[in-house]
Design an enzyme around this catalytic site. Structure first.
Site, PDB file in Angstrom:
ATOM      1  N   GLY A  46       0.834  -1.188   0.000  1.00  0.00           N
ATOM      2  CA  GLY A  46       0.000   0.000   0.000  1.00  0.00           C
ATOM      3  C   GLY A  46       0.871   1.240   0.000  1.00  0.00           C
ATOM      4  N   GLN A  51       2.862   9.943   1.253  1.00  0.00           N
ATOM      5  CA  GLN A  51       4.145   9.244   1.306  1.00  0.00           C
ATOM      6  C   GLN A  51       5.043   9.596   0.126  1.00  0.00           C
ATOM      7  OE1 GLN A  51       2.168   5.236   2.208  1.00  0.00           O
ATOM      8  NE2 GLN A  51       4.199   5.067   3.159  1.00  0.00           N
ATOM      9  N   CYS A  90       6.036  -0.185   7.294  1.00  0.00           N
ATOM     10  CA  CYS A  90       5.649   0.941   6.444  1.00  0.00           C
ATOM     11  C   CYS A  90       6.836   1.358   5.593  1.00  0.00           C
ATOM     12  CB  CYS A  90       5.187   2.097   7.324  1.00  0.00           C
ATOM     13  SG  CYS A  90       4.649   3.553   6.422  1.00  0.00           S
ATOM     14  N   LEU A  91       6.574   1.670   4.341  1.00  0.00           N
ATOM     15  CA  LEU A  91       7.643   2.128   3.448  1.00  0.00           C
ATOM     16  C   LEU A  91       8.255   3.442   3.920  1.00  0.00           C
ATOM     17  CD1 LEU A  91       6.013   1.245   0.007  1.00  0.00           C
ATOM     18  CD2 LEU A  91       7.769  -0.033   1.244  1.00  0.00           C
ATOM     19  N   HIS A 132      -4.431   1.268   7.602  1.00  0.00           N
ATOM     20  CA  HIS A 132      -3.069   1.819   7.698  1.00  0.00           C
ATOM     21  C   HIS A 132      -2.904   2.989   6.736  1.00  0.00           C
ATOM     22  CE1 HIS A 132       1.462   1.230   7.986  1.00  0.00           C
ATOM     23  NE2 HIS A 132       1.351   1.940   6.875  1.00  0.00           N
ATOM     24  N   GLU A 133      -3.328   2.803   5.487  1.00  0.00           N
ATOM     25  CA  GLU A 133      -3.161   3.850   4.474  1.00  0.00           C
ATOM     26  C   GLU A 133      -4.092   5.031   4.755  1.00  0.00           C
ATOM     27  OE1 GLU A 133      -0.573   3.744   2.707  1.00  0.00           O
ATOM     28  OE2 GLU A 133      -0.126   1.638   3.048  1.00  0.00           O
ATOM     29  N   HIS A 136      -2.559   7.412   7.085  1.00  0.00           N
ATOM     30  CA  HIS A 136      -1.612   8.347   6.451  1.00  0.00           C
ATOM     31  C   HIS A 136      -2.315   9.633   6.014  1.00  0.00           C
ATOM     32  CE1 HIS A 136       2.250   6.333   6.249  1.00  0.00           C
ATOM     33  NE2 HIS A 136       1.697   5.232   5.785  1.00  0.00           N
TER      34      HIS A 136
END
Length: 155
Positions: A46, A51, A90-91, A132-133, A136
């Site tokens: 994701g 991000q 997470c990225l 999660h996304e 963000h």
């Protein structure tokens, strides 16, 4: 398509409350394509627009299930049920993982890339990824809500 720079924890854009998308135009469709390419290149499941430095309400997700790539514009979680604790990464927070409690089932309403309203009910990894996304988009990282955080193996 192009690979985008993934912002890391500490970048101000990751703490912003993101603005709704007004109109899906050619630029935003290209951004969705670039976000997907960036997510796949980074072995992610994701990626949210902040991000990659864009404080707007757009997400791409692919948890390698029957849904394939999902593009969510202006997503709103309309229903949550149950609870499940699992490990997240997470990225934007490389090499850190945490135990995070999430709803076990969610329903989300969003626009697709053609501006059409869509609904999706999700459980398991997809439900976790949606939550999660969406966090963000509110300026929240998983490390802000994790019960515990630990380092992962370096790649």
């Amino acid at each position: 398509m192009a690979l985008l720079d993934i912002k890391k924890a500490g970048a101000p854009v990751l703490k912003e409350h993101c603005a709704p998308v007004g109109r899906v135009d050619k630029r935003l469709k290209k951004l969705l394509d670039d976000m997907a390419e960036t997510m796949y290149n980074a072995d992610g499941v994701g990626l949210a627009a902040p991000q990659v430095g864009e404080p707007i309400r757009m997400i791409v997700i692919d948890v390698q299930d029957e849904h394939g790539l999902i593009e969510l514009i202006n997503p709103v979680i309309t229903y949550r049920e149950g609870e499940a604790v699992d490990t997240e990464g997470c990225l934007s927070v490389p090499n850190l993982f945490g135990e995070v409690e999430r709803a076990a089932k969610v329903k989300v309403e969003f626009l697709n890339r053609r501006g059409k309203k869509q609904h999706l009910t999700a459980t398991g990894l997809l439900a976790r990824c949606i939550q999660h996304e969406c966090d963000h988009l509110e300026g929240q990282l998983f490390i802000d809500i994790a019960k515990s955080v630990h380092k992962g193996a370096e790649k």
